[in-house]
Design a protein around this motif. Structure first.
Motif, PDB file in Angstrom:
ATOM      1  N   LYS A 177       4.123   2.083   3.728  1.00 44.58           N
ATOM      2  CA  LYS A 177       3.229   0.538   3.538  1.00 44.58           C
ATOM      3  C   LYS A 177       4.497   0.345   1.785  1.00 44.58           C
ATOM      4  CE  LYS A 177       0.309  -1.446   1.315  1.00 44.58           C
ATOM      5  NZ  LYS A 177      -1.480  -1.976   1.166  1.00 44.58           N
ATOM      6  N   ASN A 178       5.444  -0.185   2.674  1.00 47.40           N
ATOM      7  CA  ASN A 178       6.058  -0.756   1.240  1.00 47.40           C
ATOM      8  C   ASN A 178       7.041   0.446   0.848  1.00 47.40           C
ATOM      9  OD1 ASN A 178       5.051  -3.228   0.710  1.00 47.40           O
ATOM     10  ND2 ASN A 178       4.069  -3.089  -0.198  1.00 47.40           N
ATOM     11  N   ASN A 179       7.667   1.482   1.384  1.00 48.90           N
ATOM     12  CA  ASN A 179       8.285   1.538   1.378  1.00 48.90           C
ATOM     13  C   ASN A 179       7.515   3.559   0.999  1.00 48.90           C
ATOM     14  OD1 ASN A 179      11.296   1.246   2.833  1.00 48.90           O
ATOM     15  ND2 ASN A 179      11.385   0.130   0.115  1.00 48.90           N
ATOM     16  N   GLU A 180       6.611   3.377   1.308  1.00 53.24           N
ATOM     17  CA  GLU A 180       5.720   4.515   0.036  1.00 53.24           C
ATOM     18  C   GLU A 180       4.983   5.598   0.974  1.00 53.24           C
ATOM     19  OE1 GLU A 180       5.729   6.032  -2.526  1.00 53.24           O
ATOM     20  OE2 GLU A 180       7.077   4.306  -3.501  1.00 53.24           O
ATOM     21  N   PRO A 181       4.987   6.521   1.495  1.00 50.34           N
ATOM     22  CA  PRO A 181       4.001   7.394   2.377  1.00 50.34           C
ATOM     23  C   PRO A 181       2.599   7.120   2.379  1.00 50.34           C
ATOM     24  CG  PRO A 181       5.682   9.252   1.406  1.00 50.34           C
ATOM     25  CD  PRO A 181       5.242   7.277   0.959  1.00 50.34           C
ATOM     26  N   VAL A 182       2.012   6.998   3.583  1.00 53.86           N
ATOM     27  CA  VAL A 182       0.321   6.369   4.022  1.00 53.86           C
ATOM     28  C   VAL A 182      -0.419   7.660   4.603  1.00 53.86           C
ATOM     29  CG1 VAL A 182      -1.158   5.571   4.702  1.00 53.86           C
ATOM     30  CG2 VAL A 182       0.685   4.420   4.193  1.00 53.86           C
ATOM     31  N   THR A 183      -1.189   8.009   3.901  1.00 56.46           N
ATOM     32  CA  THR A 183      -1.827   9.306   4.308  1.00 56.46           C
ATOM     33  C   THR A 183      -3.633   9.060   5.206  1.00 56.46           C
ATOM     34  OG1 THR A 183      -2.569  10.247   1.998  1.00 56.46           O
ATOM     35  CG2 THR A 183      -0.309  11.072   3.246  1.00 56.46           C
ATOM     36  N   VAL A 184      -3.909   7.737   4.268  1.00 56.50           N
ATOM     37  CA  VAL A 184      -5.513   7.146   4.589  1.00 56.50           C
ATOM     38  C   VAL A 184      -5.090   6.842   5.582  1.00 56.50           C
ATOM     39  CG1 VAL A 184      -7.508   6.294   3.285  1.00 56.50           C
ATOM     40  CG2 VAL A 184      -5.562   7.855   2.179  1.00 56.50           C
ATOM     41  N   GLY A 185      -6.318   6.266   6.783  1.00 55.70           N
ATOM     42  CA  GLY A 185      -5.874   5.755   7.179  1.00 55.70           C
ATOM     43  C   GLY A 185      -5.393   5.517   9.062  1.00 55.70           C
ATOM     44  N   ILE A 186      -5.033   7.113   8.988  1.00 50.48           N
ATOM     45  CA  ILE A 186      -4.444   6.961  10.076  1.00 50.48           C
ATOM     46  C   ILE A 186      -5.168   7.522  11.431  1.00 50.48           C
ATOM     47  CG2 ILE A 186      -2.116   8.662  10.750  1.00 50.48           C
ATOM     48  CD1 ILE A 186      -1.023   7.780   8.376  1.00 50.48           C
ATOM     49  N   SER A 187      -4.780   7.494  12.366  1.00 50.95           N
ATOM     50  CA  SER A 187      -5.020   8.455  13.334  1.00 50.95           C
ATOM     51  C   SER A 187      -3.885   8.167  14.504  1.00 50.95           C
ATOM     52  CB  SER A 187      -6.825   7.744  14.147  1.00 50.95           C
ATOM     53  OG  SER A 187      -6.637   6.860  14.853  1.00 50.95           O
ATOM     54  N   VAL A 188      -4.270   9.430  15.494  1.00 55.77           N
ATOM     55  CA  VAL A 188      -3.040   9.630  16.599  1.00 55.77           C
ATOM     56  C   VAL A 188      -3.644   9.740  18.132  1.00 55.77           C
ATOM     57  CG1 VAL A 188      -2.231  11.975  15.935  1.00 55.77           C
ATOM     58  CG2 VAL A 188      -0.521  10.732  16.620  1.00 55.77           C
ATOM     59  N   THR A 189      -2.998  10.028  19.034  1.00 52.71           N
ATOM     60  CA  THR A 189      -3.191   9.905  20.372  1.00 52.71           C
ATOM     61  C   THR A 189      -2.922  11.005  20.452  1.00 52.71           C
ATOM     62  OG1 THR A 189      -2.001   8.998  21.794  1.00 52.71           O
ATOM     63  CG2 THR A 189      -3.653   7.846  20.847  1.00 52.71           C
ATOM     64  N   ASP A 190      -2.763  11.864  21.648  1.00 52.32           N
ATOM     65  CA  ASP A 190      -2.608  12.537  22.439  1.00 52.32           C
ATOM     66  C   ASP A 190      -1.118  12.104  23.444  1.00 52.32           C
ATOM     67  OD1 ASP A 190      -4.453  14.880  21.963  1.00 52.32           O
ATOM     68  OD2 ASP A 190      -5.424  14.094  23.001  1.00 52.32           O
ATOM     69  N   TYR A 191      -0.235  12.728  23.938  1.00 48.09           N
ATOM     70  CA  TYR A 191       1.340  12.489  24.246  1.00 48.09           C
ATOM     71  C   TYR A 191       0.475  12.225  25.926  1.00 48.09           C
ATOM     72  CZ  TYR A 191       4.022  14.359  21.554  1.00 48.09           C
ATOM     73  OH  TYR A 191       4.837  14.513  20.546  1.00 48.09           O
TER      74      TYR A 191
END
Length: 203
Positions: free
Chosen positions: A145-159
């Motif tokens: 976000k605005n070139n800064e890494p985001v670590t909160v509020g993230i989720s990811v699926t499997d392949y």
């Protein structure tokens, strides 16, 4: 005579194409599994109409249901997936020797970024980074976000397994879009001409 043969073959091929296009497929249940030398080393999953039902967590030797209620309606023994992984590991070693350790050719993935809901500034929403045509299934996806890494509020699926024998994956970001903010889905994969490759979203 040769001309007639070619004509007959062309006619047969045309009829085959018409038959193929006439086929209508209903619901599809797919079992997806792979084993590779890179991480993640293995995956075992079941999908129904492109939606995941469950995925086996090899580290904890347990089944992870996509939705908790799926586990109440059905069951699966993770031991079966562990046995399959052992067989795949042996098969991979044999295939590598036969191919003189030639690596699989990577496919160039396609990246899309969009929102879950129509955007209303200063209202909660979810950004979605959708990457398809992934092969091999080894990819790094991150949000900025605005070139800064985001670590909160993230989720990811499997392949998830696609019918063209590639994979696809979703990376989500729960956020509150504000005017002027620039979000970036940064993707790294062997098939990309530039690593990382960035896709931007702003309002």
């Amino acid at each position: 005579m040769t001309g007639r043969r070619h004509m007959y073959l062309a006619l047969i091929c045309a009829l085959c194409l018409k038959v193929i296009h006439a086929v209508r497929v209903g619901n599809v249940m797919m079992q997806s599994e792979f084993y590779q030398t890179q991480l993640p080393s293995a995956e075992f999953a079941f999908q129904f109409d492109d939606d995941e039902i469950f995925n086996v967590d090899f580290d904890n030797k347990e089944v992870r249901w996509r939705l908790p209620q799926f586990g109440k309606l059905s069951s699966f023994d993770a031991a079966g997936a562990l046995q399959n992984r052992a067989v795949m590991a042996q098969n991979l070693q044999i295939s590598m020797k036969r191919s003189n350790n030639t690596a699989a050719k990577p496919v160039t993935p396609i990246i899309h970024v969009f929102t879950e809901e129509p955007v209303v500034l200063n209202e909660p929403n979810k950004l979605i980074c959708f990457v398809k045509e992934i092969f091999p299934p080894v990819i790094k996806m991150t949000w900025l976000k605005n070139n800064e890494p985001v670590t909160v509020g993230i989720s990811v699926t499997d392949y998830y397994f696609a019918s063209d024998l590639t994979y696809y994956k979703f990376l989500y970001l729960a956020t509150i879009p504000e005017e002027g903010d620039v979000y970036t889905c940064s993707v790294e994969h062997a098939g990309l001409p530039t690593n990382p490759t960035n896709k931007f979203w702003c309002k």
